[in-house]
Design a protein around this motif. Structure first.
Motif, PDB file in Angstrom:
ATOM      1  N   ALA A   1      -4.102   7.827  -9.384  1.00 58.60           N
ATOM      2  CA  ALA A   1      -4.618   6.458  -9.278  1.00 58.60           C
ATOM      3  C   ALA A   1      -4.825   5.825 -10.655  1.00 58.60           C
ATOM      4  O   ALA A   1      -4.423   4.679 -10.899  1.00 58.60           O
ATOM      5  CB  ALA A   1      -5.916   6.445  -8.483  1.00 58.60           C
TER       6      ALA A   1
ATOM      7  N   ALA B   1      -4.075   1.252   5.780  1.00 53.07           N
ATOM      8  CA  ALA B   1      -3.760   2.531   5.150  1.00 53.07           C
ATOM      9  C   ALA B   1      -4.042   3.703   6.085  1.00 53.07           C
ATOM     10  O   ALA B   1      -3.218   4.620   6.219  1.00 53.07           O
ATOM     11  CB  ALA B   1      -4.557   2.679   3.852  1.00 53.07           C
TER      12      ALA B   1
ATOM     13  N   TYR C   1      -4.174   0.357  -5.388  1.00 54.55           N
ATOM     14  CA  TYR C   1      -3.758  -0.938  -4.848  1.00 54.55           C
ATOM     15  C   TYR C   1      -4.745  -2.043  -5.221  1.00 54.55           C
ATOM     16  O   TYR C   1      -4.347  -3.126  -5.659  1.00 54.55           O
ATOM     17  CB  TYR C   1      -3.611  -0.848  -3.335  1.00 54.55           C
TER      18      TYR C   1
ATOM     19  N   ILE D   1       1.392   7.332   4.774  1.00 49.63           N
ATOM     20  CA  ILE D   1       0.536   7.447   3.596  1.00 49.63           C
ATOM     21  C   ILE D   1       0.327   8.935   3.397  1.00 49.63           C
ATOM     22  O   ILE D   1      -0.257   9.621   4.231  1.00 49.63           O
ATOM     23  CB  ILE D   1      -0.810   6.719   3.781  1.00 49.63           C
TER      24      ILE D   1
ATOM     25  N   ARG E   1      -1.390   6.332   7.756  1.00 52.44           N
ATOM     26  CA  ARG E   1      -1.552   7.774   7.550  1.00 52.44           C
ATOM     27  C   ARG E   1      -1.371   8.541   8.855  1.00 52.44           C
ATOM     28  O   ARG E   1      -0.845   9.671   8.863  1.00 52.44           O
ATOM     29  CB  ARG E   1      -2.919   8.067   6.940  1.00 52.44           C
TER      30      ARG E   1
ATOM     31  N   THR F   1       1.041   6.509  -6.714  1.00 54.46           N
ATOM     32  CA  THR F   1      -0.125   7.372  -6.908  1.00 54.46           C
ATOM     33  C   THR F   1       0.271   8.839  -6.836  1.00 54.46           C
ATOM     34  O   THR F   1      -0.241   9.678  -7.596  1.00 54.46           O
ATOM     35  CB  THR F   1      -1.206   7.065  -5.859  1.00 54.46           C
TER      36      THR F   1
ATOM     37  N   GLU G   1      -7.688   7.185  -2.983  1.00 54.79           N
ATOM     38  CA  GLU G   1      -7.024   7.036  -4.282  1.00 54.79           C
ATOM     39  C   GLU G   1      -5.898   6.013  -4.227  1.00 54.79           C
ATOM     40  O   GLU G   1      -5.709   5.222  -5.155  1.00 54.79           O
ATOM     41  CB  GLU G   1      -6.491   8.390  -4.758  1.00 54.79           C
ATOM     42  N   THR G   2      -5.123   6.049  -3.135  1.00 51.99           N
ATOM     43  CA  THR G   2      -4.044   5.073  -2.982  1.00 51.99           C
ATOM     44  C   THR G   2      -4.602   3.658  -2.938  1.00 51.99           C
ATOM     45  O   THR G   2      -4.075   2.742  -3.587  1.00 51.99           O
ATOM     46  CB  THR G   2      -3.243   5.374  -1.702  1.00 51.99           C
TER      47      THR G   2
ATOM     48  N   HIS H   1      -0.626  10.477   0.258  1.00 51.33           N
ATOM     49  CA  HIS H   1      -1.602  10.843  -0.749  1.00 51.33           C
ATOM     50  C   HIS H   1      -2.995  10.553  -0.192  1.00 51.33           C
ATOM     51  O   HIS H   1      -3.133   9.996   0.903  1.00 51.33           O
ATOM     52  CB  HIS H   1      -1.350  10.039  -2.033  1.00 51.33           C
TER      53      HIS H   1
ATOM     54  N   ILE I   1       0.840  -1.201   0.000  1.00 56.86           N
ATOM     55  CA  ILE I   1       0.000   0.000   0.000  1.00 56.86           C
ATOM     56  C   ILE I   1       0.878   1.256   0.000  1.00 56.86           C
ATOM     57  O   ILE I   1       0.572   2.251  -0.670  1.00 56.86           O
ATOM     58  CB  ILE I   1      -0.976  -0.022   1.183  1.00 56.86           C
TER      59      ILE I   1
ATOM     60  N   ALA J   1       2.033   1.665  -3.456  1.00 60.76           N
ATOM     61  CA  ALA J   1       0.936   2.235  -4.232  1.00 60.76           C
ATOM     62  C   ALA J   1       0.802   3.732  -3.969  1.00 60.76           C
ATOM     63  O   ALA J   1       0.494   4.508  -4.886  1.00 60.76           O
ATOM     64  CB  ALA J   1      -0.374   1.518  -3.904  1.00 60.76           C
ATOM     65  N   ASP J   2       1.042   4.158  -2.730  1.00 58.09           N
ATOM     66  CA  ASP J   2       0.974   5.572  -2.377  1.00 58.09           C
ATOM     67  C   ASP J   2       2.070   6.360  -3.092  1.00 58.09           C
ATOM     68  O   ASP J   2       1.829   7.463  -3.606  1.00 58.09           O
ATOM     69  CB  ASP J   2       1.116   5.734  -0.862  1.00 58.09           C
TER      70      ASP J   2
END
Length: 315
Positions: free
Chosen positions: A132, A178, A198, A187, A182, A127, A193-194, A189, A120, A123-124
């Motif tokens: 995304a 996620a 994912y 995290i 954060r 992104t 969207e992240t 973003h 994740i 992916a962040d």
């Protein structure tokens, strides 16, 4: 090794697989995966000399799930490599793939990029760079380029939207991971969207033959053997293979290393990509999983292949 020999080996492995009655359990917590037959089995081996042997359901597309983390990490390493290792570790987790336990004590830094929390974060990072939808396009373009097309009428690698939606509706623990990261600022973003990036990444759908072809750059020190394009630097390629060996099967990675002796990455769709450096890229699919979330018969098939070929990295 001659292609004919591999054909015979794969036929023997498929024959053995057909006689095994207990085949594990499908990942029924993701609805589209719950309906996949336990009888499915496919295997493909692409060697450094360009040959590709296959058996069973090797041409049927399936959801590669966490095997996609290899390609997402490869894409991320093409850019902000230094940032990755500030935000993600490179050590085995020793916990299930969706565990939240270590994040509190380790200040929101996942142990490695192959557990869900680590993927994740990757992916962040992607992104933040591409958006995304941009991540989906970049990842799909990368995997399609790597897998190529050498079978007439072969369906292209795709992202299954129904699977992505199911991942989102059932992925409460991933949402928790996620949101928790954060809190620690890991995290950066928009969380939704992240996670969208994912979930779509995990919904990549391809066949064993396509997956084995897509993995060829990993056996060739990061170079696509068809286009000769550098997909990963030699140093990054070694890093990816090392992480596959140490972390590719979550808290069963040690057992996989002992039994198979190759860098490998599993997914709860029942797929495994394994790499014999400078020799072969191997993909296997059997949807029944063991308790750790890895393909039960896929692992057996790889163990038998290594016994037959001697391809273990520990020989």
């Amino acid at each position: 090794m001659a292609k004919l020999d591999l054909d015979e080996m794969l036929a023997q492995i498929a024959s053995e697989i057909a006689k095994i009655t207990y085949r594990g359990r499908v990942a029924d917590y993701i609805p589209p995966l719950a309906d996949v037959s336990l009888d499915k089995f496919g295997m493909a081996v692409c060697t450094a000399d360009g040959t590709c042997a296959r058996t069973g359901d090797a041409e049927e597309g399936f959801s590669i799930q966490s095997v996609s983390k290899i390609f997402a990490l490869t894409l991320a390493l093409q850019h902000d490599a230094a940032e990755i290792w500030q935000r993600v570790g490179r050590e085995p987790s020793g916990t299930p793939f969706n565990s939240i336990v270590q994040l509190e004590s380790e200040h929101g830094i996942p142990r490695n990029p192959f557990i869900n929390a680590g993927a994740i974060v990757i992916a962040d990072i992607l992104t933040a760079r591409y958006g995304a939808k941009g991540v989906q396009a970049k990842l799909l373009a990368l995997v399609r380029d790597l897998s190529g097309r050498d079978v007439t009428g072969e369906a292209p690698v795709s992202i299954n939207e129904a699977t992505a939606r199911a991942e989102k509706s059932s992925g409460h623990r991933n949402v928790a991971l996620a949101q928790y990261m954060r809190v620690f600022g890991n995290i950066r973003h928009d969380v939704e969207e992240t996670l969208d990036a994912y979930f779509h990444q995990c919904a990549l759908t391809m066949s064993c033959t396509q997956l084995a072809r897509a993995g060829r750059y990993l056996m060739m020190e990061g170079v696509n053997p068809v286009s000769r394009h550098v997909i990963a630097t030699a140093a990054h390629n070694r890093l990816i293979l090392a992480l596959m060996m140490m972390c590719g099967h979550y808290d069963a990675s040690g057992n996989f290393a002992i039994k198979v002796g190759l860098p490998g990455k599993s997914g709860v769709g029942g797929g495994i990509l394994a790499i014999a450096p400078r020799i072969a890229s191997v993909a296997v699919w059997s949807p029944g999983l063991c308790a750790a979330g890895n393909s039960l018969l896929g692992t057996y098939a790889l163990e038998r292949l290594v016994q037959m070929t001697g391809w273990t990295v520990f020989s």
